[in-house]
Design a protein around this motif. Structure first.
Motif, PDB file in Angstrom:
ATOM      1  N   TYR A 190      -3.464  -3.824   6.380  1.00  0.00           N
ATOM      2  CA  TYR A 190      -3.083  -5.012   7.296  1.00  0.00           C
ATOM      3  C   TYR A 190      -2.167  -5.766   6.381  1.00  0.00           C
ATOM      4  CZ  TYR A 190      -5.189  -9.312   5.784  1.00  0.00           C
ATOM      5  OH  TYR A 190      -5.346 -10.496   5.076  1.00  0.00           O
ATOM      6  N   PHE A 191      -1.111  -6.157   7.156  1.00  0.00           N
ATOM      7  CA  PHE A 191      -0.159  -7.415   6.348  1.00  0.00           C
ATOM      8  C   PHE A 191      -0.394  -8.554   7.232  1.00  0.00           C
ATOM      9  CE2 PHE A 191       1.643  -2.802   6.420  1.00  0.00           C
ATOM     10  CZ  PHE A 191       2.006  -2.757   4.909  1.00  0.00           C
ATOM     11  N   GLN A 192      -0.284  -9.612   6.324  1.00  0.00           N
ATOM     12  CA  GLN A 192      -0.497 -10.952   6.699  1.00  0.00           C
ATOM     13  C   GLN A 192       1.147 -11.537   6.711  1.00  0.00           C
ATOM     14  OE1 GLN A 192      -3.025 -13.394   4.472  1.00  0.00           O
ATOM     15  NE2 GLN A 192      -2.185 -15.379   4.918  1.00  0.00           N
ATOM     16  N   TYR A 247      10.975  -9.115   5.559  1.00  0.00           N
ATOM     17  CA  TYR A 247      10.765  -9.015   6.866  1.00  0.00           C
ATOM     18  C   TYR A 247      11.460  -7.861   7.631  1.00  0.00           C
ATOM     19  CZ  TYR A 247       7.880 -13.336   6.865  1.00  0.00           C
ATOM     20  OH  TYR A 247       6.964 -14.250   6.242  1.00  0.00           O
ATOM     21  N   PHE A 265      -0.789  -6.075  11.729  1.00  0.00           N
ATOM     22  CA  PHE A 265      -0.328  -7.373  11.428  1.00  0.00           C
ATOM     23  C   PHE A 265      -1.173  -8.470  11.858  1.00  0.00           C
ATOM     24  CE2 PHE A 265       3.383  -4.913  10.806  1.00  0.00           C
ATOM     25  CZ  PHE A 265       4.294  -5.423   9.713  1.00  0.00           C
ATOM     26  N   SER A 325      -5.787  -4.027  -3.341  1.00  0.00           N
ATOM     27  CA  SER A 325      -4.817  -4.806  -2.697  1.00  0.00           C
ATOM     28  C   SER A 325      -4.128  -5.692  -3.738  1.00  0.00           C
ATOM     29  CB  SER A 325      -5.480  -5.914  -1.679  1.00  0.00           C
ATOM     30  OG  SER A 325      -6.111  -5.009  -0.726  1.00  0.00           O
TER      31      SER A 325
END
Length: 239
Positions: A7-9, A48, A70, A201
């Protein structure tokens, strides 16, 4: 087979300008337009767009075997629309593959869950509405700001219709237990909890470029070996 959950914040705050005493009552322009625009455009170009292109290529190469998620704050989405529409377009391309999940969170990346339940629900619903409008799918999983969790927050999240929540695999909470399992909320077992493996992580987020780190350089082979060395019953690794 062990699952690896990426998961990317994504978050960009609205930066405040220098606001002097003599501006009070005279100027209501609180935000630094130049900083907001330049930072968002720079991060879009350097981070990005290259990353989203990489992910898109991996999805095309591996199909359903490769999926990511995301969590993009509402005010980051606002700034993409204002300053970097190409960033938003790249996230829409990922959404169109069907291999990318978009999580719900508080709209402004706030800590409101700790203080005001009604405002918390309002911000989460506002964010979920925005995600659905932009990407065509309403979120079913939730990530609170800084992965903050309590059973009370979990109950509010479940009552809003979410069935999965991401939280921190904090050592002082887990004790001897591993974050590499699927857990349930203590207040409502129907709410599933995915716990971030903070060690792995942080190896990527903070230690990857640290040449004084004993494990530097971190290679894909080394990282995958660490994951494969977990007990076979540890079925999910959340990064």
């Amino acid at each position: 087979m062990r699952s690896i959950c990426f998961y990317f914040q994504v978050h960009q705050p609205f930066r405040l300008r220098t606001y002097r005493f003599f501006d009070i009552g005279d100027s209501h322009d609180y935000f630094d337009e130049f900083q907001n625009r330049s930072i968002v455009k720079r991060v879009t170009e350097r981070s990005y767009l290259p990353m989203n292109n990489l992910l898109l290529g991996l999805i095309k190469e591996y199909g359903a075997a490769f999926r990511v998620s995301f969590s993009i704050s509402g005010i980051a989405l606002d700034q993409f629309e204002m300053y970097a529409p190409e960033a938003l377009a790249s996230f829409k391309k990922l959404a169109a593959t069907g291999n990318v999940e978009f999580l719900a969170e508080t709209y402004a990346h706030s800590l409101v869950a700790l203080k005001n339940p009604e405002e918390f629900k309002y911000q989460v619903q506002k964010h979920a509405d925005r995600i659905e409008k932009l990407f065509g799918v309403r979120p079913t999983a939730f990530r609170n700001t800084e992965l903050i969790y309590s059973d009370q927050i979990g109950s509010m999240v479940y009552d809003m219709g979410f069935n999965v929540m991401l939280t921190e695999g904090a050592k002082h909470i887990l004790g001897w237990k591993s974050p590499n399992f699927l857990y349930c909320s203590g207040s409502n077992p129907k709410l599933k909890l995915l716990l971030r493996n903070y060690q792995l992580s942080d190896d990527i987020a903070f230690r990857f470029s640290n040449q004084s780190w004993i494990e530097w350089p971190l290679t894909a082979e080394k990282f995958s070996k660490w994951i494969n060395d977990f007990d076979k019953n540890q079925s999910v690794v959340n990064i």
